[in-house]
Each structure stands twice: as C-alpha cells, then as structure tokens.
Scaffold this motif. Structure first.
Motif, short mmCIF file in Angstrom:
data_model
loop_
_atom_site.label_atom_id
_atom_site.label_comp_id
_atom_site.label_asym_id
_atom_site.label_seq_id
_atom_site.Cartn_x
_atom_site.Cartn_y
_atom_site.Cartn_z
N MET A 1 55.96 29.38 -85.04
CA MET A 1 55.76 27.94 -85.43
C MET A 1 56.45 27.32 -84.10
O MET A 1 55.90 26.13 -83.81
N ALA A 2 57.52 27.70 -83.64
CA ALA A 2 58.25 26.93 -82.76
C ALA A 2 57.38 27.11 -81.41
O ALA A 2 57.17 26.12 -80.69
N ALA A 3 57.04 28.10 -81.10
CA ALA A 3 56.24 28.68 -79.98
C ALA A 3 54.97 27.65 -80.02
O ALA A 3 54.26 27.18 -78.97
N SER A 4 54.15 27.59 -81.28
CA SER A 4 52.79 26.70 -81.48
C SER A 4 53.17 25.31 -81.43
O SER A 4 52.29 24.78 -80.80
N ARG A 5 54.39 24.75 -81.96
CA ARG A 5 54.61 23.55 -81.75
C ARG A 5 54.89 23.17 -80.40
O ARG A 5 54.50 22.02 -79.72
N HIS A 6 55.31 23.83 -79.42
CA HIS A 6 55.71 23.70 -78.03
C HIS A 6 54.23 23.87 -77.14
O HIS A 6 53.94 22.98 -76.39
N SER A 7 53.48 24.83 -77.62
CA SER A 7 52.04 25.04 -76.65
C SER A 7 50.99 24.22 -77.37
O SER A 7 50.09 24.09 -76.49
N ASN A 8 51.31 23.80 -78.51
CA ASN A 8 49.85 22.98 -79.22
C ASN A 8 48.79 24.03 -79.44
O ASN A 8 47.64 23.79 -79.13
N ARG A 9 49.12 25.37 -79.44
CA ARG A 9 48.33 26.48 -79.56
C ARG A 9 48.68 27.34 -80.54
O ARG A 9 49.52 27.68 -81.11
N VAL A 10 47.54 28.29 -80.87
CA VAL A 10 47.89 29.31 -81.69
C VAL A 10 48.27 30.49 -80.85
O VAL A 10 48.31 30.56 -79.67
N VAL A 11 49.58 31.21 -81.48
CA VAL A 11 50.39 32.09 -80.41
C VAL A 11 50.24 33.61 -81.07
O VAL A 11 49.99 33.70 -82.26
N ALA A 12 50.45 34.69 -80.32
CA ALA A 12 50.50 35.83 -80.67
C ALA A 12 51.83 36.44 -80.18
O ALA A 12 52.57 36.10 -79.31
N THR A 13 52.43 37.23 -81.11
CA THR A 13 53.79 37.94 -80.87
C THR A 13 53.52 39.08 -79.98
O THR A 13 52.70 39.76 -80.03
N VAL A 14 54.15 38.89 -78.66
CA VAL A 14 53.97 40.11 -77.77
C VAL A 14 55.16 40.84 -77.44
O VAL A 14 55.11 42.18 -77.11
#
Length: 173
Positions: free
Chosen positions: A59-72
């Motif tokens: 959620m934090a990564a999506s909020r920063h990027s305004n994108r769907v994210v994947a855990t790597v």
C-alpha cells in the motif's frame, strides 16, 4: 554511494516525475489477532503476519508510485516478540529508498494489549517492490525526497542493502 544533500534533493524535485516525501506515502494499518490467526500457543502465525506486512508495504509503495506494485524481495524480517490472540497489531510502512522502478519499504510492527494499553515492537521488515504499468512491465516511479536527518540516513542504509542484494543476486545467491 552518494550523499543526500540539499543539492541532490533540489535535483530530485526537478525530475519529470514529481518527487514525494516518505510522509506522503506512509501507511498505518491495524489488525485484531483472532483465534483463527494463531498457533497452538495463542501466538500470531508468522505467515499471517508476513501477509499483513506485505499488504502494508504494498500500500505504501502503491501510494508513492500511484501504480500497482509487485513484491520482489524481502531483505529481512525480524521476529522480536510474539503478538498474542486478542491483541491489536499495528503495522507502520514507510518508504526508505527509491530507484528507477523499485522502492524499498520498511514495515515496523507493534502489538498492543488492549487490557493494559502496553505496546511492544514485535517485528521489522525491509521489502522491495517494483511499480508496474498497465501491461505488467516495470515502470518509473517518482523520486523519494527524504526530509529529516533520520530519513536521509535511512535512504543511505537502504541503498547499501540494495547494493548487497544485487551483489548476492550476481553471485547466484
């Protein structure tokens, strides 16, 4: 490794993607530890906690990027103290580093005994997420603008963890 200075931050601010501070994308979520979430000792299952950490970090990564994210990557997950049935678990996720398409998020976890009000830090995790475009391909993310001395130090430590992770990957783990 480079130093985070006022000049660097001004360059970041001029980037095509408008930079964001860690504060702008931080997430705090709270869960109640229910009987179905626990082991035979009445402690929160590690896998359940990892699931919650992944959600808070994403959620934090999506909020920063305004994108769907994947855990790597999960660089570390420390289990310091168990959370017990009936306690509130609060997860605080905050970006510590951003690359071109990837982001490191630190998630701190706290357990609160609702009867006594006692709060204890139970876990800490470092996770890396990548932002994805509409076709599921990595896509650039806004730069991170650390504001405080602590955030600048976190950024440099995160960059070191990234370099160590990439070195391990190059060696084939």
């Amino acid at each position: 490794m480079h130093e985070i200075t006022g000049d660097n931050i001004n360059l970041v601010k001029e980037n095509m993607l408008k930079g964001k501070t860690p504060r702008e994308s931080q997430v705090e979520m709270t869960e109640l530890v229910l009987p179905n979430d626990t082991n035979l000792l009445g402690n929160l299952l590690g896998g359940k906690l990892m699931h919650w950490i992944d959600i808070a970090g994403a959620m934090a990564a999506s909020r920063h990027s305004n994108r769907v994210v994947a855990t790597v990557a999960v660089d570390s997950l420390d289990f310091r103290h168990p959370a017990r049935m009936g306690e509130l678990v609060t997860l605080k996720a905050k970006l510590t580093w951003v690359g071109r398409t990837s982001m490191e998020v630190t998630v701190n976890v706290y357990a609160e005994n609702v009867k006594t009000g006692a709060i204890i830090k139970t876990n800490k995790a470092y996770m890396t997420f990548v932002a994805l475009d509409d076709e599921g391909k990595p896509t650039p993310v806004p730069p991170l603008i650390p504001e405080t001395d602590e955030e600048k130090e976190d950024y440099l430590k995160a960059e070191k963890r990234r370099n160590e992770r990439l070195a391990r990957k190059a060696r084939g783990y």
